[in-house]
Design a protein around this motif. Structure first.
Motif, PDB file in Angstrom:
ATOM      1  N   LEU A  57      37.984  30.018  42.511  1.00 16.34           N
ATOM      2  CA  LEU A  57      37.739  31.046  43.465  1.00 16.34           C
ATOM      3  C   LEU A  57      36.171  30.859  43.955  1.00 16.34           C
ATOM      4  O   LEU A  57      35.264  30.488  43.079  1.00 16.34           O
ATOM      5  N   PRO A  58      35.697  31.203  45.194  1.00 12.77           N
ATOM      6  CA  PRO A  58      34.609  31.504  45.417  1.00 12.77           C
ATOM      7  C   PRO A  58      33.510  32.311  44.686  1.00 12.77           C
ATOM      8  O   PRO A  58      34.022  33.170  44.179  1.00 12.77           O
ATOM      9  N   ALA A  59      32.285  31.624  44.519  1.00 10.27           N
ATOM     10  CA  ALA A  59      31.396  32.622  43.911  1.00 10.27           C
ATOM     11  C   ALA A  59      31.391  33.945  44.286  1.00 10.27           C
ATOM     12  O   ALA A  59      30.771  34.650  43.703  1.00 10.27           O
ATOM     13  N   GLU A  60      31.721  34.250  45.591  1.00  9.18           N
ATOM     14  CA  GLU A  60      31.366  35.500  46.115  1.00  9.18           C
ATOM     15  C   GLU A  60      32.612  36.534  45.705  1.00  9.18           C
ATOM     16  O   GLU A  60      32.437  37.752  46.009  1.00  9.18           O
ATOM     17  N   LEU A  61      33.493  36.116  44.824  1.00  9.47           N
ATOM     18  CA  LEU A  61      34.700  36.842  44.419  1.00  9.47           C
ATOM     19  C   LEU A  61      33.830  38.256  43.693  1.00  9.47           C
ATOM     20  O   LEU A  61      33.251  38.258  43.046  1.00  9.47           O
ATOM     21  N   LYS A  62      34.805  39.462  44.066  1.00  9.66           N
ATOM     22  CA  LYS A  62      34.021  40.660  43.583  1.00  9.66           C
ATOM     23  C   LYS A  62      35.350  41.483  43.485  1.00  9.66           C
ATOM     24  O   LYS A  62      36.439  41.396  44.237  1.00  9.66           O
ATOM     25  N   HIS A  63      35.120  41.968  42.178  1.00 13.20           N
ATOM     26  CA  HIS A  63      36.404  43.272  41.839  1.00 13.20           C
ATOM     27  C   HIS A  63      35.699  44.424  42.124  1.00 13.20           C
ATOM     28  O   HIS A  63      34.677  44.881  41.322  1.00 13.20           O
ATOM     29  N   GLU A  64      36.252  45.545  42.583  1.00 16.25           N
ATOM     30  CA  GLU A  64      36.045  46.830  42.442  1.00 16.25           C
ATOM     31  C   GLU A  64      37.070  47.833  42.146  1.00 16.25           C
ATOM     32  O   GLU A  64      38.164  47.401  42.758  1.00 16.25           O
ATOM     33  N   TRP A  65      36.875  48.949  41.410  1.00 18.68           N
ATOM     34  CA  TRP A  65      38.019  49.715  40.823  1.00 18.68           C
ATOM     35  C   TRP A  65      37.950  50.978  41.450  1.00 18.68           C
ATOM     36  O   TRP A  65      36.847  51.445  41.668  1.00 18.68           O
ATOM     37  N   GLU A  66      38.962  51.449  41.835  1.00 16.38           N
ATOM     38  CA  GLU A  66      38.928  52.881  42.435  1.00 16.38           C
ATOM     39  C   GLU A  66      39.711  53.764  41.646  1.00 16.38           C
ATOM     40  O   GLU A  66      39.459  54.883  41.410  1.00 16.38           O
ATOM     41  N   LEU A  67      40.665  53.496  40.651  1.00 13.98           N
ATOM     42  CA  LEU A  67      41.350  54.305  39.773  1.00 13.98           C
ATOM     43  C   LEU A  67      41.438  53.632  38.365  1.00 13.98           C
ATOM     44  O   LEU A  67      42.099  52.531  38.663  1.00 13.98           O
ATOM     45  N   ILE A  68      41.519  54.009  37.600  1.00 11.25           N
ATOM     46  CA  ILE A  68      41.874  53.769  36.048  1.00 11.25           C
ATOM     47  C   ILE A  68      42.586  54.687  35.340  1.00 11.25           C
ATOM     48  O   ILE A  68      42.010  55.882  35.258  1.00 11.25           O
ATOM     49  N   MET A  69      43.802  54.405  34.938  1.00 12.86           N
ATOM     50  CA  MET A  69      44.585  55.348  34.272  1.00 12.86           C
ATOM     51  C   MET A  69      44.974  54.660  32.808  1.00 12.86           C
ATOM     52  O   MET A  69      45.301  53.380  32.808  1.00 12.86           O
ATOM     53  N   ALA A  70      45.102  55.537  31.656  1.00 14.10           N
ATOM     54  CA  ALA A  70      45.615  54.878  30.504  1.00 14.10           C
ATOM     55  C   ALA A  70      46.688  55.889  29.829  1.00 14.10           C
ATOM     56  O   ALA A  70      46.468  57.016  29.962  1.00 14.10           O
ATOM     57  N   GLU A  71      47.474  55.285  29.007  1.00 15.04           N
ATOM     58  CA  GLU A  71      48.303  55.928  28.095  1.00 15.04           C
ATOM     59  C   GLU A  71      48.521  54.938  27.008  1.00 15.04           C
ATOM     60  O   GLU A  71      49.088  53.824  26.976  1.00 15.04           O
ATOM     61  N   ARG A  72      48.480  55.497  25.802  1.00 11.42           N
ATOM     62  CA  ARG A  72      48.492  54.706  24.608  1.00 11.42           C
ATOM     63  C   ARG A  72      47.575  53.307  25.008  1.00 11.42           C
ATOM     64  O   ARG A  72      46.769  53.293  25.150  1.00 11.42           O
ATOM     65  N   ASP A  73      48.453  52.436  24.605  1.00 12.33           N
ATOM     66  CA  ASP A  73      47.989  51.109  24.884  1.00 12.33           C
ATOM     67  C   ASP A  73      48.159  50.103  26.154  1.00 12.33           C
ATOM     68  O   ASP A  73      47.580  48.988  26.161  1.00 12.33           O
ATOM     69  N   MET A  74      48.381  50.950  27.174  1.00 10.80           N
ATOM     70  CA  MET A  74      48.635  50.421  28.368  1.00 10.80           C
ATOM     71  C   MET A  74      47.534  51.084  29.212  1.00 10.80           C
ATOM     72  O   MET A  74      47.111  52.179  29.616  1.00 10.80           O
ATOM     73  N   VAL A  75      46.819  50.209  30.129  1.00 12.25           N
ATOM     74  CA  VAL A  75      45.708  50.529  31.184  1.00 12.25           C
ATOM     75  C   VAL A  75      46.303  50.224  32.414  1.00 12.25           C
ATOM     76  O   VAL A  75      46.691  49.047  32.436  1.00 12.25           O
ATOM     77  N   MET A  76      46.190  50.841  33.584  1.00 14.72           N
ATOM     78  CA  MET A  76      46.467  50.609  34.786  1.00 14.72           C
ATOM     79  C   MET A  76      45.249  50.555  35.874  1.00 14.72           C
ATOM     80  O   MET A  76      44.338  51.592  35.843  1.00 14.72           O
ATOM     81  N   VAL A  77      44.832  49.376  36.494  1.00 18.42           N
ATOM     82  CA  VAL A  77      43.608  49.610  37.175  1.00 18.42           C
ATOM     83  C   VAL A  77      44.067  49.379  38.725  1.00 18.42           C
ATOM     84  O   VAL A  77      44.815  48.210  39.197  1.00 18.42           O
ATOM     85  N   ARG A  78      43.536  50.164  39.553  1.00 23.71           N
ATOM     86  CA  ARG A  78      43.810  49.984  41.082  1.00 23.71           C
ATOM     87  C   ARG A  78      42.657  49.597  41.639  1.00 23.71           C
ATOM     88  O   ARG A  78      41.718  50.270  41.624  1.00 23.71           O
TER      89      ARG A  78
END
Length: 134
Positions: A57-78
């Protein structure tokens, strides 16, 4: 003292920043298991499949997160991926299973972000503004 969930959320935040924003593949190896299981229909199997996708992917690729939730060994990132060379940003929900502080398994749901004119609800999909608005 932080909980297991707090530690897991911090690991995922740092892992995503290291791989997607910093593009530091050597440092990212410490976050992703060599036996990483990839359930995404968009990514080839294993850690190498993920890393090779990001490298393509292009060098300009960026990820920003708005919400992170976790329960035990699971994490959800929006979050939102931009700069990937496609016409619209991707809104993604990533689900990660963590074992001994390392990401071992991944699932996702991805869709293109829409403009104000495309939104039937009249509301943005991410944050408080549409992608074309400052």
């Amino acid at each position: 003292m932080s909980t297991t969930e707090d530690r897991n959320k911090a690991i995922v935040r740092e892992a995503f920043d290291t791989l997607f924003n910093q593009r530091d593949y050597t440092a990212a190896e410490r976050f992703w298991s060599p036996d990483y299981i990839q359930h995404s229909a968009h990514i080839a199997p294993g850690r190498d499949g993920l890393f090779n996708l990001v490298k393509s992917l292009p060098a300009e690729l960026k990820h920003e997160w708005e919400l992170i939730m976790a329960e035990r060994d699971m994490v959800m990132v929006r979050g939102r991926f931009t700069g990937h060379g496609q016409p619209a940003p991707w809104i993604a929900v990533d689900f990660l299973r963590i074992e001994d502080g390392v990401l071992v398994e991944h699932w996702d749901v991805i869709e293109e972000e829409v403009s104000r004119g495309q939104s039937v609800s009249g509301l943005p999909m991410y944050g408080d503004t549409f992608p074309e608005e400052p």
